[in-house]
Design a protein around this motif. Structure first.
Motif, short mmCIF file in Angstrom:
data_model
loop_
_atom_site.label_atom_id
_atom_site.label_comp_id
_atom_site.label_asym_id
_atom_site.label_seq_id
_atom_site.Cartn_x
_atom_site.Cartn_y
_atom_site.Cartn_z
N LEU A 118 0.86 -1.18 0.00
CA LEU A 118 0.00 0.00 0.00
C LEU A 118 0.89 1.22 0.00
CD1 LEU A 118 -2.86 -0.57 2.64
CD2 LEU A 118 -3.15 -0.29 0.17
N ARG A 119 0.39 2.31 -0.54
CA ARG A 119 1.11 3.58 -0.45
C ARG A 119 0.20 4.61 0.18
NH1 ARG A 119 3.80 7.59 -4.97
NH2 ARG A 119 1.61 8.08 -5.41
N LEU A 120 0.67 5.15 1.28
CA LEU A 120 -0.05 6.23 1.97
C LEU A 120 0.49 7.57 1.50
CD1 LEU A 120 -0.10 4.87 5.63
CD2 LEU A 120 -1.67 4.38 3.75
N SER A 121 -0.42 8.53 1.41
CA SER A 121 -0.05 9.89 1.04
C SER A 121 -0.49 10.86 2.13
CB SER A 121 -0.71 10.30 -0.27
OG SER A 121 -0.33 9.47 -1.33
N CYS A 122 0.26 11.93 2.27
CA CYS A 122 -0.09 12.98 3.22
C CYS A 122 0.16 14.32 2.53
CB CYS A 122 0.74 12.87 4.49
SG CYS A 122 0.49 14.22 5.66
N ALA A 123 -0.91 15.06 2.33
CA ALA A 123 -0.81 16.38 1.71
C ALA A 123 -0.84 17.43 2.81
CB ALA A 123 -1.96 16.59 0.75
N ALA A 124 0.10 18.37 2.75
CA ALA A 124 0.22 19.39 3.78
C ALA A 124 -0.06 20.76 3.22
CB ALA A 124 1.63 19.36 4.37
N SER A 125 -0.68 21.60 4.05
CA SER A 125 -0.86 23.00 3.69
C SER A 125 0.35 23.78 4.21
CB SER A 125 -2.14 23.55 4.31
OG SER A 125 -2.04 23.52 5.73
N GLY A 126 0.48 25.02 3.82
CA GLY A 126 1.57 25.83 4.33
C GLY A 126 2.66 26.06 3.32
N ARG A 127 3.41 27.14 3.52
CA ARG A 127 4.42 27.54 2.54
C ARG A 127 5.83 27.17 2.95
NH1 ARG A 127 2.80 33.75 1.86
NH2 ARG A 127 2.45 33.48 4.08
N ALA A 171 7.95 20.31 -3.57
CA ALA A 171 7.21 21.13 -4.53
C ALA A 171 5.71 20.82 -4.48
CB ALA A 171 7.73 20.90 -5.94
N LYS A 172 5.38 19.59 -4.05
CA LYS A 172 3.97 19.19 -3.98
C LYS A 172 3.44 19.18 -2.56
CE LYS A 172 4.17 16.28 -8.12
NZ LYS A 172 3.95 14.91 -8.67
N ASN A 173 4.28 19.56 -1.60
CA ASN A 173 3.86 19.54 -0.18
C ASN A 173 3.28 18.18 0.20
OD1 ASN A 173 4.60 22.23 -0.11
ND2 ASN A 173 2.74 22.91 0.90
N THR A 174 3.94 17.14 -0.23
CA THR A 174 3.41 15.79 -0.01
C THR A 174 4.50 14.87 0.48
OG1 THR A 174 1.76 16.11 -1.75
CG2 THR A 174 2.21 13.85 -1.09
N VAL A 175 4.11 13.97 1.39
CA VAL A 175 4.99 12.91 1.86
C VAL A 175 4.25 11.59 1.65
CG1 VAL A 175 4.17 13.09 4.26
CG2 VAL A 175 6.41 12.10 3.78
N TRP A 176 4.99 10.55 1.31
CA TRP A 176 4.42 9.24 1.07
C TRP A 176 5.06 8.19 1.98
CZ3 TRP A 176 6.06 12.44 -2.95
CH2 TRP A 176 5.05 12.92 -3.82
#
Length: 121
Positions: free
Chosen positions: A18-27, A72-77
């Motif tokens: 499985l691949r989990l994704s986490c999208a973050a807000s913020g600059r 660049a995508k504010n994302t961690v997997w």
């Protein structure tokens, strides 16, 4: 304020992936340490993996899980392979406002709502 939204959980058979994704807000995402923790029923929340300049892993997942990020995508997997029934838990994404090898949940400032991962035997 940072908001974290996890996705990608589900039901998988033992040995699967499985691949989990986490999208973050913020600059200032690039300046955060990002991590995954998990909590199984009746157990305390435990560290799984974190990434600052490089990845850090709990011994129980080393060699099976891979954490990665795209600033660049504010994302961690979290790529999870060779899953075992004992990996069943709610998985939480977390962010710490400084870069470092942080392994304890008290070191993290922001948390997602969690995503369920269930591994059947």
């Amino acid at each position: 304020q940072v908001q974290l939204v996890e996705s990608g959980g589900g039901l998988v058979q033992a040995g699967g992936s499985l691949r989990l994704s986490c999208a973050a807000s913020g600059r200032t995402f690039s300046s955060y340490t990002m991590a995954w923790f998990r909590q199984a029923p009746g157990k305390e929340r435990e560290f799984v993996a974190a990434i600052a300049w490089t990845g850090y892993y709990a011994d129980s997942v080393k060699g099976r899980f891979t954490i990665s990020r795209d600033n660049a995508k504010n994302t961690v997997w979290l790529q999870m392979s060779s899953l075992k029934p004992e990996d069943t838990a709610v998985y939480y994404c977390a962010a710490a406002v400084f870069l470092g090898p942080y392994y304890s949940d008290y070191q993290y400032n922001y948390w997602g709502q969690g995503t369920q991962v269930t591994v059947s035997s």
